[in-house]
Design a protein around this motif. Structure first.
Motif, PDB file in Angstrom:
ATOM      1  N   GLY A   1      -2.426  10.930   2.876  1.00  0.00           N
ATOM      2  CA  GLY A   1      -2.873  10.208   4.030  1.00  0.00           C
ATOM      3  C   GLY A   1      -3.902   9.170   4.109  1.00  0.00           C
ATOM      4  O   GLY A   1      -4.315   8.436   4.784  1.00  0.00           O
ATOM      5  N   THR A   2      -3.969   8.671   2.676  1.00  0.00           N
ATOM      6  CA  THR A   2      -4.710   7.561   2.253  1.00  0.00           C
ATOM      7  C   THR A   2      -4.011   6.449   1.898  1.00  0.00           C
ATOM      8  O   THR A   2      -3.151   6.756   0.998  1.00  0.00           O
ATOM      9  N   LEU A   3      -4.154   5.052   2.240  1.00  0.00           N
ATOM     10  CA  LEU A   3      -3.503   4.242   1.717  1.00  0.00           C
ATOM     11  C   LEU A   3      -3.930   3.417   0.613  1.00  0.00           C
ATOM     12  O   LEU A   3      -5.317   3.053   0.815  1.00  0.00           O
ATOM     13  N   VAL A   4      -3.339   3.442  -0.379  1.00  0.00           N
ATOM     14  CA  VAL A   4      -3.896   3.095  -1.806  1.00  0.00           C
ATOM     15  C   VAL A   4      -3.300   1.664  -2.136  1.00  0.00           C
ATOM     16  O   VAL A   4      -1.832   1.645  -2.157  1.00  0.00           O
TER      17      VAL A   4
ATOM     18  N   SER B   1       0.881  -1.121  -0.004  1.00  0.00           N
ATOM     19  CA  SER B   1      -0.128  -0.112  -0.052  1.00  0.00           C
ATOM     20  C   SER B   1       0.911   1.085   0.027  1.00  0.00           C
ATOM     21  O   SER B   1       2.211   1.389   0.624  1.00  0.00           O
ATOM     22  N   THR B   2       0.401   2.221  -0.846  1.00  0.00           N
ATOM     23  CA  THR B   2       0.863   3.625  -0.719  1.00  0.00           C
ATOM     24  C   THR B   2       0.433   4.401  -0.048  1.00  0.00           C
ATOM     25  O   THR B   2      -0.909   4.578  -0.570  1.00  0.00           O
ATOM     26  N   ASN B   3       0.996   5.544   0.623  1.00  0.00           N
ATOM     27  CA  ASN B   3       0.496   6.539   1.426  1.00  0.00           C
ATOM     28  C   ASN B   3       0.362   7.691   0.493  1.00  0.00           C
ATOM     29  O   ASN B   3       1.122   8.364  -0.001  1.00  0.00           O
TER      30      ASN B   3
END
Length: 821
Positions: free
Chosen positions: A695-698, A690-692
Motif C-alpha cells: 500500500g506504500t509507493l516506493v 514507483s512500486t506498490n
C-alpha cells in the motif's frame, strides 16, 4: 527415419568425381561485393558501402565450424551475443538496443526473412534456422539501412546466402565427431541438369550435449533442394527446405563465490558440464481440468518446418523487376527446465510448517526422494549444500505459418555527369500463429541431473499428516496461455544511390509500414482440481473458456541518409543517420495477454566510419550513437512462497555510443591476425518509477545506469599461420568480455571473462581436408547472464551465497574430415 533420410540424400552426393573446387581465395585477393542492406543494380564493394557491414566467408565458416547462429555472430563487432543456451534460443544485442532475442535483428536467407518477426514470444528466428554446408557465406549489416529494407530489424540484418549449382558438377561430404558423443554429417552436391542449376544438401547430427542431461540432447537435421535457371533477360530460382530437429535448451546453473570473490562451483554441480535436466525430470504427466498432459523434457526445442522460396528477376525496358516469395509452415515446441533461486532446505521446511493449521498436529517435515522413498534428504549437508529448488517445467507449443513477398523495381538513371541507382519496393507478410503454454513446478535437489523430491509433514509419532507434492510436483498449472491470431503487414519503401561524382555518393531511403492484427486470447484463473490428495493441484492456473478478442492496427515510418566519399578505390569514409522503428507484432499480444498497450518503438541511429582495404591489411572502424525510445523493460519473477510468477513492465529510453573495429593484418604470407572489437557505453535514460509495496509507493531511480547484460568492452583476436605451402592452417581464437550487470539497479555484477578457442585445417590433397576444433580450452566459467527469474529490476540474488547464472559451455573437441569433388 531422420537418419535414413539423410543417408539416402548423402548417397546422391557420392557421384562420379568431377573437377575439384578451386582453392579458396586468400582474403587479400578478394574484392568483396555486398548485397545486403541495399537495393540497386550497380554492384557495390564492401569498401564502398555507406554503412557498417561484416562479411563472413565460406572458408571462415569452415575454419570455425560454428554450431549455432549465435556462434557465427560472435564475429560481428557491435553485437553482444549469448551463445551459452545451445544451438538455438540465443540472445542478441545490437549497438545498445535493449531488446532480447532477435527482436531487433533480422535473419534472412538470400535476402528474404526467415521469419517476419524474429522476436516472437518464445520463438526466436534461430530456432527456425540451421547452419550447414548449403550456406556459402554470411553478410551482416549493423544498424544503418537495415530497418528500411526489412521489418523488425532496427539493429541490423544477418543474410545467409545459400550455395547454388553452377555450370559444372561439384560437391562435398563432411563428417564430424566430438568428445561429447557428437556425430554429424553434411553434404552438398550441385551442377547442371537439362539446362537448369540444381543443388541438394543438408545435414544430420546427434550428440549428448556438452552439458550432458543423461539422454540424447540434440538429434535431427535438415535437407535443402534448389533449382534455378538463367535466361536472356533474367533468372528464376526455387528453394525448398525441410527441418526435423530436436535440440536441448541449456539454462542457468547454481554457482557461488570463492574466498577471493570469484565465480566458483557449488558442491555436486560441475559448472562447465553440469545441467539440472536429467532422467528424473525428463517426463511428467501434468494434471489439468482438461485431462492429463504429457510433458517430455527430452524434446527440447522440437522443430518441424517446411520452407519454400521463389526468386525471380527480369529486365524490361530499362527496369529490373525482382521478386522474392517465401512460404513457411512450422510446428515448434519448446520444453525446458527453468531453474529458480535455490533455497536452504531447512528454511523451506520452516516456511511450510508455519503455514499449516495447528489441528494437523505437524511437528516436523521431510524431503524424500521420489525414486527412493526410503531415502530422506539431509537438510544440513545433502550434496554438500543442503539446497533445494523449485524448477519450472515449462512447455510452449507454437504453430506458425507465414507468407512473405518482397517486390522491387530497380533502374539506373543518368542525369548529366551524375547517376541515380533507384529502387522502389512493396513488402507484404501474412502471419498465422497459435500459441499454447503450460507448466508445473517440480521440487528438486541441487546437483547435476537433479533428483525429484517430495515434501511431507509429520506428526510427533512420525506419521505423514500432509503431502505438499505429488511425485515431485509442487504445483500443477504454474503457467497457462492459449491464444491464436493473424497479422497482415504492408510496407512501401524506396532508395536512391545518388552518385554526384566518381568519389562522392549520397544514399537515401524511406519506408512506411502498417500492420493489422486480429486474434483471441483465453483468459485464465486459478482453480482447485481436487484430483490429488496432495496440495499440488489446489492452485492450478487454467483457461476459463472465455476469450478476449484482438483487433488492432499500427503504422510507422523510417528514413535514412548516408554519404560515402571514396578517396581512393580502396579507401573511403562514410556517415549515416537513420530514423528507425519497430511496430508491435502478433507475438506481443498472443504470448502476453497482459500487454494491453504496446508501443511503436522508435530508434535514432547515427554512425560514421573509415574503410581501408590494402594488400597487407584491412581496417573498418565505425563510431555509432543509438537513441531508443519507449523501451518496455519487463521481468517475470518466481515467488517461492506462493509458487507463482509475478510480472510487471516499466518503460524507459536508452542511449548508447561506441566504437567498432574489425580488420585483418597480413604482414607475411604465412602469418595473419584478424580482430574485432567494441567499446560502448550503453545506458538507460530517465528511468524512474514507483512500486506498490503493502500500500506504500516506493520510488526507484535507475536513470543512467548501465543496461542489463551489455558489456562496455568486448573483443576477439585470431592470429593464424599458413604452413607447408598453405596446406596447414592453424588459428588461436581469443575472446574477451568485460563485466556486466544482471539487473537494472546495477547491484548484481556479472564478472568479466575470456575464452580461448583453437582450430586447425590440413589439406591432404586437393579433395580431402582434415579439421580440428577446440573450444573454451581453459574451461573458463564465463557467465553470459544471471538469473532473470530472480528479478531484472533489482535482483533478489544480490549478495546471496548461492545464485543462478548461465556460463559458457565447457571445453569440447571436435574433428572433421571433408571430401570435395
Amino acid at each position: 527415419m531422420k537418419l535414413q533420410l539423410f543417408a539416402a540424400a548423402a548417397a546422391c552426393a557420392l557421384v562420379a568425381a568431377a573437377p575439384a573446387f578451386a582453392e579458396d581465395a586468400a582474403p587479400n585477393t578478394v574484392d568483396e561485393l555486398v548485397v545486403t542492406g541495399r537495393a540497386g543494380l550497380e554492384a557495390q564493394r564492401k569498401v564502398e558501402a555507406s554503412y557498417a557491414v561484416t562479411t563472413i566467408s565460406e572458408e571462415k565458416l569452415r575454419m570455425q565450424a560454428p554450431v549455432s547462429v549465435a556462434e557465427v555472430l560472435k564475429n560481428v563487432p557491435g553485437f553482444w551475443v549469448e551463445a551459452s543456451g545451445g544451438e538455438a534460443g540465443a540472445n542478441i544485442r545490437a549497438r545498445g538496443i535493449p531488446i532480447e532475442g532477435y527482436a531487433a535483428i533480422g535473419l534472412n536467407e538470400d535476402g528474404i526473412p526467415v521469419q517476419h518477426d524474429g522476436g516472437l514470444g518464445f520463438l526466436n528466428t534461430d530456432q527456425s534456422f540451421r547452419l550447414d554446408e548449403t550456406i556459402q557465406r554470411v553478410e551482416v549489416v549493423r544498424g544503418g539501412p537495415s530497418s528500411i529494407f526489412g521489418s523488425y530489424a532496427p539493429g541490423g540484418v544477418v543474410n545467409f546466402i545459400t550455395r547454388k549449382g553452377s555450370d559444372h558438377l561439384e560437391g562435398l561430404v563432411k563428417l564430424q565427431a566430438g568428445d561429447y558423443g557428437y556425430g554429424r554429417g553434411d553434404f552438398w552436391v550441385g551442377g547442371p541438369v537439362a539446362g537448369f542449376r540444381l543443388g541438394l544438401g543438408g545435414f544430420y547430427r546427434q550428440d549428448n550435449g556438452v552439458r550432458d542431461p543423461g539422454y540424447t540432447a540434440d538429434q535431427g537435421g535438415q535437407i535443402r533442394f534448389s533449382i534455378g535457371k538463367d535466361f536472356e533477360n533474367g533468372s528464376i530460382d526455387f528453394n525448398v527446405k525441410h527441418i526435423d530437429d530436436n535440440i536441448i535448451f541449456f539454462l542457468g546453473i547454481p554457482l557461488t563465490f570463492d574466498s577471493k570473490g570469484d565465480t566458483a562451483a557449488v558442491p555436486g554441480f560441475d559448472p562447465n558440464y553440469g545441467t539440472f535436466a536429467g532422467p528424473e525430470t525428463s517426463h511428467f504427466t501434468f494434471r489439468s481440468n482438461r485431462g492429463p498432459y504429457n510433458f517430455d523434457l527430452t524434446r527440447g526445442t522440437d522443430v518441424k518446418l517446411d520452407q519454400y522460396s521463389f526468386q525471380f528477376k527480369y529486365d524490361l525496358a530499362g527496369w529490373q523487376m525482382q521478386d522474392g516469395l517465401r512460404y513457411r509452415t512450422s510446428d515448434i515446441s519448446r520444453s525446458g527446465l527453468f531453474p529458480n533461486t535455490p533455497v536452504q532446505a531447512a528454511a523451506r521446511i520452516t516456511q511450510v510448517l508455519a503455514g499449516l493449521p495447528a489441528a494437523l498436529g505437524a511437528t516436523s517435515a521431510q524431503f524424500r526422494f521420489v525414486n527412493a522413498p526410503g531415502e530422506v534428504f539431509n537438510v544440513a549437508a545433502q550434496n554438500g549444500t543442503g539446497l533445494v529448488m523449485d524448477a519450472s517445467m515449462r512447455e510452449q507449443d507454437i504453430k506458425l505459418d507465414e507468407w512473405i513477398n518482397d517486390l522491387r523495381l530497380l533502374r539506373t538513371f543518368e542525369v548529366g555527369s551524375q547517376s541515380h541507382d533507384v529502387a522502389l519496393g512493396f513488402y507484404v507478410a501474412k502471419v498465422d500463429e497459435s500459441f499454447f503454454q503450460t507448466g508445473a513446478s517440480a521440487l528438486v535437489d541441487v546437483q547435476d541431473q537433479a533428483r525429484l523430491l517430495d515434501l511431507v509433514a509429520l506428526n510427533a509419532s512420525g506419521a505423514v499428516v500432509a503431502n505438499f507434492t505429488e511425485n515431485g510436483i509442487s504445483r500443477y498449472g504454474l503457467q497457462f496461455n492459449n491464444a491464436e491470431g493473424s497479422s497482415e503487414t504492408y510496407a512501401f519503401y524506396g532508395s536512391d544511390a545518388w552518385s554526384l561524382t566518381d568519389k562522392l555518393r549520397v544514399d537515401l531511403g524511406v519506408r512506411w509500414e502498417k500492420i493489422d492484427l486480429s486474434g483471441r486470447n483465453e483468459r485464465s484463473a486459478t482453480i482447485n482440481l481436487g484430483q490429488s490428495a496432495t496440495l499440488a493441484d489446489d492452485n492450478v492456473l487454467s483457461g476459463t473458456g472465455v476469450f478476449d478478442a484482438l483487433d488492432r492496427s499500427f503504422d510507422g515510418w523510417g528514413a535514412t541518409i548516408g554519404v560515402n566519399y571514396q578517396f581512393q578505390p580502396n579507401i573511403g569514409v562514410f556517415g549515416r543517420y537513420t530514423k528507425g522503428f519497430r511496430l508491435p507484432s502478433l507475438g506481443d499480444f498472443i504470448t502476453n495477454p497482459t500487454n494491453t498497450a504496446p508501443r511503436t518503438q522508435k530508434i535514432n541511429l547515427a554512425e560514421a566510419g573509415l574503410k581501408i582495404q590494402e594488400e597487407r591489411f584491412d581496417l573498418y572502424a565505425t563510431a555509432f550513437y543509438t537513441a531508443f525510445d519507449s523501451q518496455s523493460f519487463s521481468e517475470t519473477v518466481f515467488n517461492p512462497t506462493t509458487g507463482a510468477f509475478t510480472s510487471r513492465t516499466e518503460f524507459t529510453d536508452t542511449r548508447s555510443y561506441g566504437v567498432e573495429l574489425e580488420g585483418t593484418i597480413r604482414p607475411t604470407d604465412w602469418f595473419d591476425v584478424s580482430f574485432t572489437g567494441t567499446a560502448q557505453d550503453p545506458r538507460f535514460g530517465d528511468f524512474k518509477f514507483s512500486t506498490n509495496v503493502g500500500g506504500t509507493l516506493v520510488p526507484s531511480d535507475f536513470s543512467h545506469n548501465m543496461q542489463v547484460r551489455a558489456p562496455k568492452v568486448s573483443g576477439r583476436i585470431t592470429p593464424g599461420v599458413n604452413l607447408f605451402d598453405g596446406k596447414l592452417r592453424a588459428e588461436l581464437d581469443l575472446q574477451y568480455f568485460s563485466k556486466r550487470f544482471s539487473d537494472a539497479a546495477n547491484t548484481l555484477i556479472i564478472p568479466a571473462y575470456h575464452l580461448i578457442n583453437a582450430q586447425v585445417r590440413f589439406n591432404l590433397n586437393d579433395q580431402i581436408s582434415i579439421y580440428g576444433y577446440g573450444t573454451n580450452l581453459t574451461n573458463e566459467i564465463g557467465l553470459t547472464e544471471g538469473n532473470p527469474r530472480a528479478g531484472q529490476f533489482v535482483s533478489g540474488e544480490t549478495g546471496a551465497r548461492y545464485y543462478l547464472a548461465r556460463p559458457e559451455l565447457g571445453r569440447a573437441f571436435r574433428v572433421a574430415v571433408q571430401y570435395r569433388f
